[in-house]
Design a protein around this motif. Structure first.
Motif, short mmCIF file in Angstrom:
data_model
loop_
_atom_site.label_atom_id
_atom_site.label_comp_id
_atom_site.label_asym_id
_atom_site.label_seq_id
_atom_site.Cartn_x
_atom_site.Cartn_y
_atom_site.Cartn_z
N PRO A 184 0.84 -1.20 0.00
CA PRO A 184 0.00 0.00 0.00
C PRO A 184 0.87 1.25 0.00
CG PRO A 184 0.03 -0.98 2.18
CD PRO A 184 0.73 -1.95 1.27
N VAL A 185 0.31 2.35 -0.45
CA VAL A 185 1.06 3.60 -0.53
C VAL A 185 1.58 4.02 0.84
CG1 VAL A 185 0.90 6.06 -1.10
CG2 VAL A 185 -0.20 4.36 -2.56
N ALA A 186 0.86 3.66 1.90
CA ALA A 186 1.24 4.06 3.25
C ALA A 186 2.66 3.62 3.58
CB ALA A 186 0.26 3.50 4.27
N GLU A 187 3.08 2.49 3.03
CA GLU A 187 4.42 1.97 3.35
C GLU A 187 5.53 2.77 2.68
OE1 GLU A 187 5.22 -2.12 3.29
OE2 GLU A 187 3.22 -2.72 3.96
N PHE A 188 5.17 3.65 1.76
CA PHE A 188 6.19 4.48 1.11
C PHE A 188 6.41 5.79 1.86
CE2 PHE A 188 4.80 1.89 -2.57
CZ PHE A 188 6.03 1.35 -2.89
N HIS A 189 5.56 6.11 2.81
CA HIS A 189 5.77 7.33 3.59
C HIS A 189 7.02 7.18 4.45
CE1 HIS A 189 2.13 9.43 2.47
NE2 HIS A 189 1.42 8.34 2.69
N LEU A 190 7.73 8.28 4.62
CA LEU A 190 8.95 8.26 5.43
C LEU A 190 8.59 8.20 6.90
CD1 LEU A 190 11.12 10.94 3.58
CD2 LEU A 190 11.14 8.46 3.28
N SER A 191 9.31 7.36 7.62
CA SER A 191 9.10 7.27 9.06
C SER A 191 9.76 8.47 9.75
CB SER A 191 9.71 5.98 9.60
OG SER A 191 11.13 6.01 9.45
N ARG A 192 9.50 8.59 11.05
CA ARG A 192 10.09 9.69 11.82
C ARG A 192 11.62 9.59 11.78
NH1 ARG A 192 11.77 10.52 17.09
NH2 ARG A 192 11.49 12.66 17.87
N GLU A 193 12.15 8.41 11.95
CA GLU A 193 13.60 8.21 11.94
C GLU A 193 14.21 8.56 10.58
OE1 GLU A 193 11.39 6.02 12.93
OE2 GLU A 193 11.70 6.09 15.11
N GLU A 194 13.50 8.19 9.50
CA GLU A 194 13.99 8.49 8.16
C GLU A 194 13.97 9.99 7.87
OE1 GLU A 194 12.46 4.22 6.30
OE2 GLU A 194 11.26 6.03 6.09
N ARG A 195 13.03 10.68 8.47
CA ARG A 195 12.97 12.13 8.29
C ARG A 195 14.04 12.85 9.10
NH1 ARG A 195 8.44 14.12 5.77
NH2 ARG A 195 6.92 12.51 5.18
N ILE A 196 14.45 12.25 10.21
CA ILE A 196 15.48 12.87 11.04
C ILE A 196 16.85 12.76 10.38
CG2 ILE A 196 16.73 12.63 13.23
CD1 ILE A 196 14.08 11.84 14.52
N ALA A 197 17.10 11.60 9.72
CA ALA A 197 18.41 11.39 9.07
C ALA A 197 18.21 11.02 7.60
CB ALA A 197 19.17 10.30 9.81
N PRO A 198 17.79 11.99 6.77
CA PRO A 198 17.49 11.67 5.36
C PRO A 198 18.69 11.72 4.42
CG PRO A 198 16.91 13.94 5.80
CD PRO A 198 17.45 13.39 7.09
N VAL A 199 19.86 12.17 4.90
CA VAL A 199 21.03 12.28 4.02
C VAL A 199 22.19 11.51 4.64
CG1 VAL A 199 20.33 14.52 3.11
CG2 VAL A 199 21.80 14.42 5.12
N GLN A 200 23.19 11.21 3.78
CA GLN A 200 24.39 10.54 4.25
C GLN A 200 25.59 11.43 4.04
OE1 GLN A 200 25.12 6.96 1.89
NE2 GLN A 200 23.72 7.73 0.32
N LEU A 201 26.58 11.26 4.88
CA LEU A 201 27.78 12.10 4.83
C LEU A 201 28.87 11.39 4.04
CD1 LEU A 201 27.85 13.26 8.56
CD2 LEU A 201 26.84 14.44 6.59
N GLY A 202 29.69 12.19 3.37
CA GLY A 202 30.78 11.62 2.60
C GLY A 202 30.34 11.11 1.24
N GLY A 203 31.29 10.93 0.34
CA GLY A 203 30.96 10.44 -0.99
C GLY A 203 30.85 11.55 -2.01
N ILE A 204 30.77 11.16 -3.28
CA ILE A 204 30.64 12.11 -4.38
C ILE A 204 29.30 11.90 -5.04
CG2 ILE A 204 31.59 12.88 -6.60
CD1 ILE A 204 34.32 11.85 -5.63
N TYR A 205 28.52 12.96 -5.16
CA TYR A 205 27.17 12.87 -5.71
C TYR A 205 26.93 13.98 -6.72
CZ TYR A 205 26.82 10.14 -1.43
OH TYR A 205 27.05 9.25 -0.43
N ARG A 206 26.03 13.73 -7.63
CA ARG A 206 25.69 14.76 -8.63
C ARG A 206 24.95 15.92 -7.98
NH1 ARG A 206 25.41 14.70 -14.17
NH2 ARG A 206 25.94 12.49 -14.15
N TYR A 207 24.05 15.60 -7.05
CA TYR A 207 23.28 16.64 -6.36
C TYR A 207 23.51 16.54 -4.86
CZ TYR A 207 20.86 16.44 -10.85
OH TYR A 207 20.57 16.43 -12.19
#
Length: 372
Positions: A184-207
């Motif tokens: 169901p679409v509900a499972e694609f919503h971001l959890s509280r934990e995912e919203r707190i840490a949505p990015v990763q540090l280090g690495g090379i990215y286009r954006y």
């Protein structure tokens, strides 16, 4: 036609030849039914039968923007071109209709009239005879009454539920509520934990995105997906996949893309169409995004199971060339290099070249009317 009190009232009036009354009903509801194919087609037919050919062509064209390949709309436009004595354009429409419906009697009759009255004088006499309404598309039938629909639906639903339950219990058909991979679409919503840490540090990215930007872009993609705007959603998800977003969010983005459908000409959201100039600037942002581009084909190669050609995008008017893209279909399709065409295809970035893309062909529409 689906039950609708307003449209059914107009239909009943039109079928009783009270076109003036039907016109008044439709005219007062134009803003309410904005974007409705049924409304545009019905209003176009009412205008046509009542003699308002200016209104008819406006609403037939609006209907065709929604369903380009609808035979009834094509018959209406063909009849209008017959009125204008532009029989060449009418022939194009009739041939397109017969391509989809080989037994269509109206299209056959229209072509027979054009062949029989080939010179301008005899054709003018035929028009003045008042026989052209025989070539008009049909007025739709009114729907059933609410009582009939409710009763019929209730009985049908009860029978289907009973039958379905028996088939599932006896394992004749699998239980659709236990299909692997469906979520169901509900499972694609971001959890509280995912919203707190949505990015990763280090690495090379286009954006490189901030935490707020990552969450905002993902939420926007999910909103577009739930609104059936898959191509616009993909662009946002591609930005996520090419960014410093967390692996968890990227995995959700990939899974969400797996649920998206391949569009057709009839249901493609043209408001979300992107230009070749935008795609060339950032091909990876448009990976697997479907587009409809117009142009001309050249260097066509057709084999038993493939067709490829160089697509001169924007050159359908033979005045402006926006770009050249290779198009590949996984089947043999007919392509006329002398006529403009529209291609529905999926964007595939190629190699490491920033501007290198191709289109994986899904469908094409080719007609002399694209020059209009």
């Amino acid at each position: 036609m689906k039950l609708d009190p307003v449209l059914n009232k107009a239909i009943r009036l039109a079928r009783s030849r009270n076109f003036e009354g039907a016109f008044k009903v439709m005219e007062s509801e134009v803003s309410r039914y904005s974007g409705s194919f049924r409304f545009y087609y019905l209003f176009a037919v009412i205008c046509l039968y009542s003699g308002d050919r200016g209104g008819a062509i406006v609403y037939f064209r609006l209907a065709r923007e929604i369903k380009m390949r609808d035979p009834k709309v094509m018959l209406g436009l063909a009849a209008l071109y017959m009125h204008r004595k532009e029989t060449g354009k009418a022939v194009d429409y009739y041939l397109d209709v017969l391509e989809m419906e080989p037994k269509n009697s109206i299209a056959k009759k229209g072509l027979a009239v054009i062949r029989k009255y080939s010179d301008s004088d005899s054709f003018s006499e035929w028009l003045e005879s008042g026989k052209i309404p025989a070539l008009y598309p049909p007025i739709p039938s009114a729907g059933f009454t609410p009582r009939m629909i409710v009763t019929g639906c209730a009985a049908t639903a009860a029978a289907l539920i009973l039958l379905f339950g028996i088939l599932i219990s006896t394992r004749v058909v699998p239980n659709p509520f236990k299909r692997a991979g469906t979520r169901p679409v509900a499972e694609f919503h971001l959890s509280r934990e995912e919203r707190i840490a949505p990015v990763q540090l280090g690495g090379i990215y286009r954006y490189i995105l901030t935490r707020d930007q990552t969450v905002e872009i993902y939420d926007r993609a999910l909103s577009l997906f739930t609104s059936y705007r898959d191509e616009a959603a993909k662009i946002n998800l591609n930005r996520i996949l090419e960014s410093n977003a967390s692996d968890v969010i990227k995995n959700k983005a990939r899974l969400l893309m797996d649920f998206m459908e391949v569009p057709g000409f009839d249901n493609f959201k043209r408001g979300d169409n992107v230009s070749i100039s935008d795609v060339i600037l950032e091909p990876v942002l448009y990976r697997d995004v479907h587009v409809i581009w117009r142009g001309m084909a050249t260097n066509v190669e057709t084999h038993e199971s493939t067709t490829s050609f160089d697509f001169l995008v924007g050159y359908d008017t033979r005045r402006t060339l926006e770009g050249i893209v290779n198009v590949v279909f996984d089947s043999a399709v007919a392509v006329n290099t002398e006529r403009p065409l529209e291609v529905l295809g999926k964007i595939i970035p190629l190699g490491s070249h920033e501007e290198s893309i191709m289109l994986e062909g899904v469908a094409l529409h080719q007609s002399g009317r694209l020059t209009e």
